[in-house]
Scaffold this active site. Structure first.
Site, PDB file in Angstrom:
ATOM      1  N   ASN A 209       0.843  -1.197   0.000  1.00 58.41           N
ATOM      2  CA  ASN A 209       0.000   0.000   0.000  1.00 58.41           C
ATOM      3  C   ASN A 209       0.879   1.249   0.000  1.00 58.41           C
ATOM      4  O   ASN A 209       2.110   1.145   0.065  1.00 58.41           O
ATOM      5  CB  ASN A 209      -0.975  -0.027   1.188  1.00 58.41           C
ATOM      6  CG  ASN A 209      -0.247  -0.062   2.511  1.00 58.41           C
ATOM      7  OD1 ASN A 209       0.431   0.891   2.877  1.00 58.41           O
ATOM      8  ND2 ASN A 209      -0.360  -1.180   3.225  1.00 58.41           N
ATOM      9  N   ARG A 210       0.236   2.386  -0.076  1.00 57.26           N
ATOM     10  CA  ARG A 210       0.981   3.628  -0.312  1.00 57.26           C
ATOM     11  C   ARG A 210       1.495   4.314   0.953  1.00 57.26           C
ATOM     12  O   ARG A 210       2.033   5.408   0.887  1.00 57.26           O
ATOM     13  CB  ARG A 210       0.085   4.636  -1.042  1.00 57.26           C
ATOM     14  CG  ARG A 210      -0.260   4.244  -2.442  1.00 57.26           C
ATOM     15  CD  ARG A 210      -1.170   5.311  -3.034  1.00 57.26           C
ATOM     16  NE  ARG A 210      -1.747   4.871  -4.279  1.00 57.26           N
ATOM     17  CZ  ARG A 210      -1.113   4.936  -5.447  1.00 57.26           C
ATOM     18  NH1 ARG A 210       0.095   5.431  -5.500  1.00 57.26           N
ATOM     19  NH2 ARG A 210      -1.700   4.521  -6.545  1.00 57.26           N
TER      20      ARG A 210
END
Ligand SMILES: Cc1cc2nc3c(=O)[nH]c(=O)nc-3n(C[C@H](O)[C@H](O)[C@H](O)COP(=O)(O)O)c2cc1C
Length: 409
Positions: A209-210
């Site tokens: 994920n970011r």
């Protein structure tokens, strides 16, 4: 643009003051460097003059018509003394004015941040500790020193925090005053998760994920500055540890879960700011998945990961706090806070820090804005600012709650 006085006293770490000066000027501030005569044994006045663009003097007898010993302090928005020697702390604590820096400290009504650096014996000496306590009692911020390599082969508490950490914390004080770094977490153990987990698909690929870990790093830095013993369980964040913080590196949600359970046992506050994957690939291929092979996948079956926040809440001892994070968006079913309140109730944590990610603008950015919801119904707005300033707002909310729960310990 603010006016910052950078006081520099005579320790080996004075060379790092040049980097701190650079960080302040690059942030757009006007910096007046006021070294002690001792500091100039370590770094020449020309370095400070060239980097600041301002004159440098150490005594009250230069520029007498300017009455520098009064004006410099009066005109400052912030005074940062880095490094602050044992001697400088002693002179500041008893209110001496025997050079330009100590005179400036007496005339400055703005917030003052001392960043001590010295050998461990000097730092732990009762005289130094009492001077630090005196300065804190009067409202100054005195950062705890970092632990690590000192001059020569020695190691221990007494090292100057890295200039980037000092600059970030000075920015918080400039924005919110000295109270934002109150020394109220001394004796408290804090465990923070940060970053984003990576769930392996095969030896080279993962689902991730970011999350950059920036908000978790800021929470750790501010907690350490407020006196806490801090452990940072960091999922895939490749930046240096904030000063005074022990980092436990992890990769997957399962590794994060194991580390959090181990570290949370003795913690007063557990903060789950990491983005932990809800799902992982159901199987991890032992060899790289190849195009055109008989085993070429057409879909990735997922398995659900355990909810670490819920587990930590279930294990929480009385008087301890568990703080969750929620990245929410509004939809037809309700706005961001409606969803967040439901999540707070579902998870059972004491506080929930809510990020509105509707505009998709939190991950990786240096700034943020959050709302902190309390299980007691409290709602604290932490306004838009740098992630360190937001971290200070979050710690203020946690600290209030911690004080309230102290009675139930
Ligand atoms: C090589 C050297 C390194 C020193 N490093 C430190 C230090 O890191 N911290 C400290 O408190 N004093 C240190 N000192 C002692 C101070 O320089 C001394 O106490 C001096 O009086 C400090 O003056 P000032 O606080 O006015 O700058 C060091 C001295 C020398 C010679």
């Amino acid at each position: 643009m603010s006016s910052i006085v950078l006081g520099v006293s005579g320790g080996v770490a004075a060379y790092k003051a040049a980097l701190l000066l650079r960080a302040f000027t690059e942030a757009g501030h006007d910096v007046r460097v006021v070294p002690t005569p001792g500091a100039l044994h370590f770094v020449g006045a020309a370095t400070f003059e060239a980097l600041s663009g301002n004159p440098v003097t150490t005594d009250v007898w230069s520029d007498v018509p300017e009455v520098a010993h009064v004006r410099i302090g009066q005109n400052a928005d912030l005074v940062v003394v880095a490094p602050a020697t044992a001697d400088l702390l002693a002179r500041a604590a008893i209110g001496r004015a025997d050079d330009l820096l100590t005179a400036t400290l007496l005339t400055a009504s703005c917030p003052v941040v001392f960043v001590p650096a010295m050998h461990t014996e000097m730092w732990l000496h009762p005289a130094t500790q009492e001077n630090v306590a005196t300065l804190r009692r009067r409202g100054a911020v005195v950062l705890p020193p970092a632990v690590g390599r000192l001059t020569g082969p020695d190691s221990g508490p007494g090292r100057l925090p890295e200039p980037a950490d000092i600059a970030a914390l000075a920015g918080v004080v400039l924005e919110h005053g000295a109270g934002a770094l109150a020394h109220d977490l001394s004796g408290r153990r804090v465990v923070i998760s940060a970053g984003g987990t990576r769930e392996p698909l095969d030896p080279v690929r993962y689902l991730g994920n970011r999350s950059s870990g920036k908000q978790g790093w800021a929470l750790a830095r501010v907690a350490a500055a407020r006196g806490a013993e801090v452990v940072l369980v960091a999922a895939n964040v490749e930046v240096p540890a904030p000063f005074g913080v022990r980092v436990v590196p992890v990769g997957t949600a399962e590794e994060l879960r194991t580390a959090m359970h181990a570290e949370a046992k003795e913690a007063d506050v557990v903060v789950m700011s990491a983005a932990v994957a809800d799902f992982r690939p159901a199987t991890e291929a032992a060899t790289k998945l190849k195009k055109g092979s008989a085993a070429e996948p057409t879909a990735v079956p997922l398995a659900r990961n355990p909810d670490v926040l819920v587990e930590l809440v279930a294990e929480r001892a009385p008087g301890r706090l568990v703080v969750g994070f929620a990245a929410e968006t509004g939809d037809d079913e309700g706005d961001v806070l409606t969803h967040a309140r439901a999540k707070l109730a579902r998870k059972g944590c004491d506080l929930l820090v809510v990020n509105d990610v509707s505009a998709g603008q939190v991950f990786g950015r240096p700034d943020n804005a959050v709302v902190v919801l309390g299980a007691d119904g409290s709602v604290t707005d932490v306004p838009h600012g740098g992630k360190d300033a937001v971290a200070a707002g979050i710690w203020a909310a946690i600290s209030t709650r911690l004080g309230a729960s102290r009675g139930t310990d």
